[in-house]
Write an enzyme that holds these catalytic residues in place. Sequence first.
Site, PDB file in Angstrom:
ATOM      1  N   LYS A  43       0.806  -1.214   0.000  1.00  0.00           N
ATOM      2  CA  LYS A  43       0.000   0.000   0.000  1.00  0.00           C
ATOM      3  C   LYS A  43       0.847   1.275   0.000  1.00  0.00           C
ATOM      4  CE  LYS A  43      -4.595  -0.976   1.845  1.00  0.00           C
ATOM      5  NZ  LYS A  43      -5.564  -0.595   2.897  1.00  0.00           N
ATOM      6  N   ARG A  93     -17.840  -0.560   6.112  1.00  0.00           N
ATOM      7  CA  ARG A  93     -18.462   0.664   5.598  1.00  0.00           C
ATOM      8  C   ARG A  93     -19.276   0.329   4.362  1.00  0.00           C
ATOM      9  NH1 ARG A  93     -12.718   3.260   4.912  1.00  0.00           N
ATOM     10  NH2 ARG A  93     -12.500   1.084   4.397  1.00  0.00           N
ATOM     11  N   SER A 131      -8.818   6.280   5.261  1.00  0.00           N
ATOM     12  CA  SER A 131      -7.449   6.815   5.348  1.00  0.00           C
ATOM     13  C   SER A 131      -6.974   7.328   3.987  1.00  0.00           C
ATOM     14  CB  SER A 131      -6.480   5.733   5.832  1.00  0.00           C
ATOM     15  OG  SER A 131      -6.839   5.281   7.114  1.00  0.00           O
TER      16      SER A 131
HETATM   17  P1  ADP Z   1      -6.691  -2.466   5.755  1.00  0.00           P
HETATM   18  O1  ADP Z   1      -5.485  -2.144   4.962  1.00  0.00           O
HETATM   19  O2  ADP Z   1      -6.618  -3.752   6.512  1.00  0.00           O
HETATM   20  O3  ADP Z   1      -8.016  -2.300   5.026  1.00  0.00           O
HETATM   21  P2  ADP Z   1      -7.381  -0.055   7.168  1.00  0.00           P
HETATM   22  O4  ADP Z   1      -6.521   0.671   8.124  1.00  0.00           O
HETATM   23  O5  ADP Z   1      -7.747   0.647   5.907  1.00  0.00           O
HETATM   24  O6  ADP Z   1      -6.638  -1.390   6.915  1.00  0.00           O
HETATM   25  O7  ADP Z   1      -8.713  -0.506   7.891  1.00  0.00           O
HETATM   26  C1  ADP Z   1      -8.708  -1.358   9.001  1.00  0.00           C
HETATM   27  C2  ADP Z   1     -10.141  -1.776   9.327  1.00  0.00           C
HETATM   28  O8  ADP Z   1     -10.886  -0.630   9.733  1.00  0.00           O
HETATM   29  C3  ADP Z   1     -10.910  -2.379   8.156  1.00  0.00           C
HETATM   30  O9  ADP Z   1     -11.768  -3.393   8.676  1.00  0.00           O
HETATM   31  C4  ADP Z   1     -11.727  -1.233   7.649  1.00  0.00           C
HETATM   32  O10 ADP Z   1     -12.912  -1.672   6.998  1.00  0.00           O
HETATM   33  C5  ADP Z   1     -12.054  -0.517   8.953  1.00  0.00           C
HETATM   34  N1  ADP Z   1     -12.377   0.891   8.752  1.00  0.00           N
HETATM   35  C6  ADP Z   1     -11.695   1.806   8.047  1.00  0.00           C
HETATM   36  N2  ADP Z   1     -12.313   3.007   8.066  1.00  0.00           N
HETATM   37  C7  ADP Z   1     -13.438   2.845   8.816  1.00  0.00           C
HETATM   38  C8  ADP Z   1     -14.537   3.706   9.193  1.00  0.00           C
HETATM   39  N3  ADP Z   1     -14.613   4.968   8.784  1.00  0.00           N
HETATM   40  N4  ADP Z   1     -15.498   3.182   9.972  1.00  0.00           N
HETATM   41  C9  ADP Z   1     -15.445   1.871  10.357  1.00  0.00           C
HETATM   42  N5  ADP Z   1     -14.470   1.016  10.018  1.00  0.00           N
HETATM   43  C10 ADP Z   1     -13.478   1.485   9.260  1.00  0.00           C
END
Ligand code: ADP
Length: 173
Positions: A43, A93, A131
């Site tokens: 990533k 989400r 993010s």
């Molecule tokens: P990954 O690379 O594993 O997707 P992330 O940091 O993007 O890691 O996300 C980690 C977890 O948090 C995932 O399950 C993602 O769906 C969840 N997540 C990310 N943003 C949100 C949000 N705004 N509300 C709820 N869950 C979220």
Amino acid sequence: MTERVGVYPGTFDPITLGHIDIVRRGAHLVDRLVIGVTTNPAKEPMFSLPERLEMVRREVADIAGNIKVVEFDSLLMDFAEAQGASLILRGLRAVADFEYEYQMAGMNQQLNDKIETVFLMADVSLQPIASRLVKEIARYGGAIDKFVPPAVAADVAAHLGRNPGVARERSPR
Ligand code: ADP
């Protein structure tokens, strides 16, 4: 009774209010919550692993519960097993996450059917936060303080070589 341990894995690049909400709600479901911060070089994260670990630790420090933040660079199921976890926590989400998460949960179940993946629906108000978009908005000079804690907004600004005070509301073109 045996301790119920949950693992919440993610890249957290950077940690957002959406992640923090899942941590807060997830911490109630288990005796110990292990937040697993992945290296995830695929990533190309904005923040290094030590930076992300520090940010996550700082932002969850005040949340009630037994919460630990550790790095991992292995198969999620191996990590969860090593932590003695019986569940993996993920946030969901809208529809965009569904297919990927469903597939991953299915494959993880084939790898180890003793560890359940548990999904928490994202809080309605935090649903749009991602993010990736936080970074994109910040790169174009937009304000991200509605999506991340103040210290994280400052970290992102510092990373981009900006004074946090100069982030502006979206201006009309
Ligand atoms: P990954 O690379 O594993 O997707 P992330 O940091 O993007 O890691 O996300 C980690 C977890 O948090 C995932 O399950 C993602 O769906 C969840 N997540 C990310 N943003 C949100 C949000 N705004 N509300 C709820 N869950 C979220």
